[in-house]
Design a protein around this motif. Structure first.
Motif, PDB file in Angstrom:
ATOM      1  N   LEU A 128       1.318  -1.307   0.095  1.00 37.66           N
ATOM      2  CA  LEU A 128       0.205   0.391   0.143  1.00 37.66           C
ATOM      3  C   LEU A 128       1.359   1.240  -0.073  1.00 37.66           C
ATOM      4  CD1 LEU A 128      -2.830  -0.432   2.542  1.00 37.66           C
ATOM      5  CD2 LEU A 128      -3.151  -0.689   0.366  1.00 37.66           C
ATOM      6  N   HIS A 129       0.729   1.990  -0.857  1.00 35.08           N
ATOM      7  CA  HIS A 129       1.443   3.730  -0.935  1.00 35.08           C
ATOM      8  C   HIS A 129       0.672   4.549   0.261  1.00 35.08           C
ATOM      9  CE1 HIS A 129       2.759   2.784  -5.177  1.00 35.08           C
ATOM     10  NE2 HIS A 129       2.464   2.163  -3.993  1.00 35.08           N
ATOM     11  N   VAL A 130       1.116   5.854   0.794  1.00 33.32           N
ATOM     12  CA  VAL A 130       0.551   6.346   1.271  1.00 33.32           C
ATOM     13  C   VAL A 130       0.724   7.518   1.075  1.00 33.32           C
ATOM     14  CG1 VAL A 130       0.151   7.629   3.596  1.00 33.32           C
ATOM     15  CG2 VAL A 130       0.970   4.951   3.991  1.00 33.32           C
ATOM     16  N   HIS A 131      -0.103   8.642   0.013  1.00 35.52           N
ATOM     17  CA  HIS A 131      -0.310   9.854  -0.817  1.00 35.52           C
ATOM     18  C   HIS A 131      -0.351  11.053   0.536  1.00 35.52           C
ATOM     19  CE1 HIS A 131      -0.807  12.078  -3.974  1.00 35.52           C
ATOM     20  NE2 HIS A 131      -2.116  12.471  -3.489  1.00 35.52           N
ATOM     21  N   HIS A 132       0.311  11.769  -0.054  1.00 35.03           N
ATOM     22  CA  HIS A 132      -0.508  12.817   0.494  1.00 35.03           C
ATOM     23  C   HIS A 132      -1.404  13.546  -0.300  1.00 35.03           C
ATOM     24  CE1 HIS A 132       3.852  12.538   2.778  1.00 35.03           C
ATOM     25  NE2 HIS A 132       3.759  12.924   3.049  1.00 35.03           N
ATOM     26  N   ARG A 133      -1.986  13.987   0.378  1.00 31.85           N
ATOM     27  CA  ARG A 133      -3.264  14.782  -0.241  1.00 31.85           C
ATOM     28  C   ARG A 133      -2.548  16.094  -0.941  1.00 31.85           C
ATOM     29  NH1 ARG A 133      -6.414  11.804   4.006  1.00 31.85           N
ATOM     30  NH2 ARG A 133      -8.039  10.476   2.529  1.00 31.85           N
ATOM     31  N   MET A 134      -1.722  17.171   0.664  1.00 28.57           N
ATOM     32  CA  MET A 134      -1.519  18.457   0.173  1.00 28.57           C
ATOM     33  C   MET A 134       0.182  17.882  -0.395  1.00 28.57           C
ATOM     34  SD  MET A 134      -3.434  21.066   1.871  1.00 28.57           S
ATOM     35  CE  MET A 134      -2.552  20.658   3.603  1.00 28.57           C
ATOM     36  N   LYS A 135       0.737  18.473  -1.694  1.00 32.16           N
ATOM     37  CA  LYS A 135       2.365  18.010  -1.780  1.00 32.16           C
ATOM     38  C   LYS A 135       2.739  17.904  -0.849  1.00 32.16           C
ATOM     39  CE  LYS A 135       1.806  17.929  -6.902  1.00 32.16           C
ATOM     40  NZ  LYS A 135       2.025  18.309  -8.292  1.00 32.16           N
ATOM     41  N   VAL A 136       4.137  17.628  -0.615  1.00 31.66           N
ATOM     42  CA  VAL A 136       4.999  17.922   0.166  1.00 31.66           C
ATOM     43  C   VAL A 136       6.078  19.151   0.092  1.00 31.66           C
ATOM     44  CG1 VAL A 136       7.418  17.226   1.550  1.00 31.66           C
ATOM     45  CG2 VAL A 136       5.112  15.445   1.760  1.00 31.66           C
ATOM     46  N   ALA A 137       6.351  19.453  -0.849  1.00 35.98           N
ATOM     47  CA  ALA A 137       6.908  20.894  -1.293  1.00 35.98           C
ATOM     48  C   ALA A 137       6.426  21.962  -1.321  1.00 35.98           C
ATOM     49  CB  ALA A 137       7.490  20.416  -2.879  1.00 35.98           C
ATOM     50  N   ASP A 138       4.927  21.584  -1.049  1.00 36.15           N
ATOM     51  CA  ASP A 138       4.111  22.599  -1.056  1.00 36.15           C
ATOM     52  C   ASP A 138       3.288  22.815   0.405  1.00 36.15           C
ATOM     53  OD1 ASP A 138       4.346  23.249  -4.132  1.00 36.15           O
ATOM     54  OD2 ASP A 138       2.465  22.138  -4.475  1.00 36.15           O
ATOM     55  N   HIS A 139       2.990  22.365   0.869  1.00 38.87           N
ATOM     56  CA  HIS A 139       3.139  22.347   2.339  1.00 38.87           C
ATOM     57  C   HIS A 139       3.408  21.441   2.985  1.00 38.87           C
ATOM     58  CE1 HIS A 139      -0.767  23.980   0.691  1.00 38.87           C
ATOM     59  NE2 HIS A 139      -1.126  23.037   0.069  1.00 38.87           N
ATOM     60  N   PRO A 140       4.882  21.595   3.779  1.00 37.06           N
ATOM     61  CA  PRO A 140       5.483  21.129   4.300  1.00 37.06           C
ATOM     62  C   PRO A 140       5.793  21.368   6.059  1.00 37.06           C
ATOM     63  CG  PRO A 140       7.244  23.283   3.948  1.00 37.06           C
ATOM     64  CD  PRO A 140       5.366  23.120   2.966  1.00 37.06           C
ATOM     65  N   ALA A 141       4.550  22.109   6.467  1.00 37.83           N
ATOM     66  CA  ALA A 141       3.774  21.972   7.624  1.00 37.83           C
ATOM     67  C   ALA A 141       3.436  20.323   8.091  1.00 37.83           C
ATOM     68  CB  ALA A 141       3.038  23.402   7.998  1.00 37.83           C
ATOM     69  N   VAL A 142       2.393  20.136   6.670  1.00 38.11           N
ATOM     70  CA  VAL A 142       1.411  19.209   7.406  1.00 38.11           C
ATOM     71  C   VAL A 142       2.295  17.589   6.621  1.00 38.11           C
ATOM     72  CG1 VAL A 142      -0.913  20.405   7.471  1.00 38.11           C
ATOM     73  CG2 VAL A 142       0.302  19.730   5.239  1.00 38.11           C
ATOM     74  N   ARG A 143       3.758  17.705   6.203  1.00 38.94           N
ATOM     75  CA  ARG A 143       4.229  15.481   5.542  1.00 38.94           C
ATOM     76  C   ARG A 143       4.152  15.301   6.777  1.00 38.94           C
ATOM     77  NH1 ARG A 143       9.403  19.341   6.391  1.00 38.94           N
ATOM     78  NH2 ARG A 143      10.204  18.336   8.946  1.00 38.94           N
ATOM     79  N   LEU A 144       3.771  15.462   7.700  1.00 39.46           N
ATOM     80  CA  LEU A 144       3.616  14.134   8.548  1.00 39.46           C
ATOM     81  C   LEU A 144       1.978  14.194   9.701  1.00 39.46           C
ATOM     82  CD1 LEU A 144       7.281  14.024  10.830  1.00 39.46           C
ATOM     83  CD2 LEU A 144       6.451  12.695   8.582  1.00 39.46           C
ATOM     84  N   GLU A 145       1.092  14.781   9.299  1.00 37.83           N
ATOM     85  CA  GLU A 145      -0.105  14.924   9.779  1.00 37.83           C
ATOM     86  C   GLU A 145      -0.719  14.192   9.178  1.00 37.83           C
ATOM     87  OE1 GLU A 145      -3.466  15.770  11.382  1.00 37.83           O
ATOM     88  OE2 GLU A 145      -1.544  17.048  12.200  1.00 37.83           O
ATOM     89  N   PRO A 146      -1.590  13.099   9.830  1.00 39.06           N
ATOM     90  CA  PRO A 146      -2.167  12.365   9.345  1.00 39.06           C
ATOM     91  C   PRO A 146      -3.735  12.345   8.884  1.00 39.06           C
ATOM     92  CG  PRO A 146      -1.211  11.614  11.887  1.00 39.06           C
ATOM     93  CD  PRO A 146      -1.219  13.045  11.313  1.00 39.06           C
TER      94      PRO A 146
END
Length: 93
Positions: A44-62
């Motif tokens: 299974l992949h875990v996709h970031h709904r908001m891109k890490v490059a554009d929204h680094p503050a939520v990169r580890l937000e479930p």
């Protein structure tokens, strides 16, 4: 440091690997789009709904994670072929 280098370091980090493992467990190893059960390591992949490059503050937000199978991930974010058009605010086509 280049953006892609930063992303590479992030995706190899212990924090990301742990967050990804927890997300898969919470999703009970099922794709959130098609409900496929994929219990194997790395299936299974875990996709970031908001891109890490554009929204680094939520990169580890479930809440920013979508646990999805490779087929659904390719539908959302094609790695090959012609890109799909349009996604909603959550990153879904």
């Amino acid at each position: 440091m280049a953006s892609s280098r930063k992303q590479s370091l992030f995706h190899g980090s212990y924090a990301w690997k742990r967050a990804r493992r927890i997300a898969r467990h919470r999703a009970e190893y099922r794709c959130e789009r098609c409900n496929r059960f994929l219990p194997g390591k790395g299936e299974l992949h875990v996709h970031h709904r908001m891109k890490v490059a554009d929204h680094p503050a939520v990169r580890l937000e479930p809440a920013n994670f979508a646990v999805i199978c490779p087929s659904c991930h390719n539908a959302i974010e094609p790695r090959t072929g012609t890109p799909r058009h349009g996604c909603d605010e959550n990153g879904w086509p």
